[in-house]
Design an enzyme around this catalytic site. Structure first.
Site, PDB file in Angstrom:
ATOM      1  CG  HIS A 127      -6.039 -10.042 -11.111  1.00  0.00           C
ATOM      2  ND1 HIS A 127      -6.224  -9.769  -9.778  1.00  0.00           N
ATOM      3  CD2 HIS A 127      -7.280 -10.012 -11.660  1.00  0.00           C
ATOM      4  CE1 HIS A 127      -7.517  -9.589  -9.532  1.00  0.00           C
ATOM      5  NE2 HIS A 127      -8.173  -9.718 -10.658  1.00  0.00           N
ATOM      6  CG  PHE A 184     -13.017  -7.471  -3.801  1.00  0.00           C
ATOM      7  CD1 PHE A 184     -13.813  -8.603  -3.702  1.00  0.00           C
ATOM      8  CD2 PHE A 184     -13.412  -6.455  -4.671  1.00  0.00           C
ATOM      9  CE1 PHE A 184     -14.982  -8.725  -4.452  1.00  0.00           C
ATOM     10  CE2 PHE A 184     -14.573  -6.561  -5.421  1.00  0.00           C
ATOM     11  CZ  PHE A 184     -15.365  -7.695  -5.314  1.00  0.00           C
ATOM     12  N   GLY A 185     -10.375  -8.024  -0.080  1.00  0.00           N
ATOM     13  CA  GLY A 185      -9.034  -8.270   0.451  1.00  0.00           C
ATOM     14  C   GLY A 185      -9.013  -8.467   1.948  1.00  0.00           C
ATOM     15  NE  ARG A 202      -3.703  -2.482   0.380  1.00  0.00           N
ATOM     16  CZ  ARG A 202      -4.379  -3.095  -0.583  1.00  0.00           C
ATOM     17  NH1 ARG A 202      -4.142  -2.805  -1.854  1.00  0.00           N
ATOM     18  NH2 ARG A 202      -5.290  -3.992  -0.299  1.00  0.00           N
ATOM     19  CG  ASP A 255      -4.176 -11.523  -3.015  1.00  0.00           C
ATOM     20  OD1 ASP A 255      -3.587 -10.419  -3.038  1.00  0.00           O
ATOM     21  OD2 ASP A 255      -5.228 -11.735  -3.660  1.00  0.00           O
ATOM     22  CG  HIS A 274      -8.835  -3.088   2.286  1.00  0.00           C
ATOM     23  ND1 HIS A 274      -8.531  -2.262   1.236  1.00  0.00           N
ATOM     24  CD2 HIS A 274      -8.958  -4.333   1.763  1.00  0.00           C
ATOM     25  CE1 HIS A 274      -8.476  -2.969   0.118  1.00  0.00           C
ATOM     26  NE2 HIS A 274      -8.724  -4.231   0.414  1.00  0.00           N
TER      27      HIS A 274
END
Ligand SMILES: [Zn+2]
Length: 431
Positions: free
Chosen positions: A180, A324-325, A65, A306, A310
């Site tokens: 991806h 997502f995540g 990030r 992966d 967040h």
């Protein structure tokens, strides 16, 4: 620092070794692996009786990030999470803000990571400029700057001509393309796997076909160009079957799978649990069976987290609005031990290959073995340590995990990077 790691069960697939041994580390390198080694007077001892000692684990798929979204994660918090999770190295995806599509930013993240004295960082650069999928990036310069692979992860490269060109360049610079696989037209607005549950819960579905169509396309492009293809986070039985066919055909392809796609199904979304909102989505029981089978057979090459952190606010939004995540780095190892090794689906040797040797081989990284002369990157696991997953203990800024509260066995005990102990008993050690 010089170390004698004493009496551990050393699992090193590169040497065909799974036996009780000592490991001698001097000046940051592995000097010797053998029985009953003597420590020099300046050597510290790390007692490892009953523990598993393995070449340092490498997570080839994480999102750190930084730059741009430091409220989700920073290079520092991400590398602390890696160290706590037993990873001596991670590869970061380029979908930051700005994206890692130029050599200066690759140099920046490398520089930043080296100042931290934590786990190693190997950046993956964008396939296309800005990750927009239109025009390939300066792949030669990016490789020279230190990019170990190319990916627009988070998004596919929708244009087949652009993807073909990228694979031709990837061959030229001898780096893999990490794909991806997602047909965006088929997943638009999608929230979870398409199937009986998405209908029942009124959520727009993402069909497995959206992944499989792109897996098939990219396999054909790898066959056409000879460029090395690495398939990220495979989630469906159909993708596994396509991979199987491609292997038979001799197409240059490798593939990874995440613990959550191996161990969880779409039912985990029940109650609109945003900690189960991932892309690709959690699929059905047949898919998890096929993935586990492929792992046991040796068809899949790597386990990657992966790790996609967040903020709490984002993940606490209603299901449709949540991103997502999940935060994955700190639960990979005990999940693998508890649900893959202990039930006998894979051996310790195979697990160490999936987490260390093969990621190193796919990306051409140092590490992946404990042979003498190698940098002393070592992961020590306590196979008997059992405790619940407590996201509040995470070093990652992201606390969202569908494994919250699960009691797991086999947590990492120590992480050593270049002979420096960076984590011991869950604590990050300051240099
Ligand atoms: Zn990703």
């Amino acid at each position: 620092m010089n170390w004698l790691i004493k009496g551990g069960r050393v699992v090193d697939p590169a040497q065909g070794l799974d036996d009780v041994r000592d490991v001698l580390v001097r000046d940051g390198r592995i000097i010797k692996v053998g029985p009953n080694l003597k420590a020099a007077p300046d050597c510290k001892e790390l007692e490892a009786t009953g523990k598993v000692v393995a070449p340092g684990f490498i997570d080839m798929h994480v999102h750190l990030r930084e730059p741009g979204q430091e409220d989700k994660e920073t290079i520092e918090s991400g590398l602390r999470a890696a160290a706590r999770g037993g990873f001596t190295a991670v590869c970061c995806m380029p979908n930051t803000d700005p994206p890692l599509d130029n050599p200066a930013l690759i140099a920046y993240v490398l520089q930043k990571s080296r100042e931290l004295n934590l786990s190693r960082l190997y950046p993956i650069a964008n396939i296309t400029k800005g990750g927009r999928g239109e025009e390939i990036s300066e792949m030669v310069e990016l490789a020279e700057a230190g990019a170990v692979a190319f990916s627009d992860d988070g998004r596919p490269v929708p244009n087949s001509r652009v993807m073909r060109q990228a694979m031709e360049y990837a061959r030229l610079v001898n780096r893999p393309i990490v794909s991806h696989c997602e047909d965006l037209e088929l997943t638009r607005g999608g929230q979870m796997n398409e199937g009986p549950y998405s209908y029942r819960w009124g959520l727009r579905g993402m069909p497995a076909a959206a992944e499989e169509i792109m897996v098939a396309r990219d396999l054909r492009l790898a066959a056409l160009t000879g460029g090395r293809l690495h398939l990220a986070h495979l989630s469906s039985r159909g993708s596994v079957e396509l991979l199987r066919l491609a292997r038979r055909e001799g197409i240059p392809v490798t593939a990874e799978v995440t613990p959550h796609h191996l161990l969880l199904t779409e039912e985990t979304v029940k109650g609109y649990d945003t900690s189960a909102k991932v892309n690709p989505p959690l699929r059905g029981a047949e898919d998890t069976r096929a993935l586990k089978q492929a792992l046991a057979e040796g068809l899949l090459d790597a386990i990657a987290s992966d790790h996609a952190p967040h903020t709490r606010e984002e993940k606490e939004a209603e299901f449709e609005a949540a991103p997502f995540g999940i935060s994955g780095l700190e639960t990979v190892v005990p999940l693998v031990v508890t649900f893959l090794i202990l039930p006998g689906i894979i051996s310790w040797t195979r697990a160490v290959s999936l987490l260390s040797r093969q990621p190193a081989a796919i990306l051409g990284l140092p590490g992946g073995s404990l042979t003498s002369g190698q940098a002393a990157d070592i992961t020590v696991i306590d196979p008997d340590l059992e405790m619940p997953v407590d996201p509040q203990q995470f070093q990652s800024r992201g606390k969202s995990t569908p494994f919250r509260g699960w009691r797991l066995r086999g947590w990492p005990l120590a992480t050593m990077v270049g002979g420096n102990l960076v984590m011991y008993r869950g604590r990050i050690l300051e240099p």
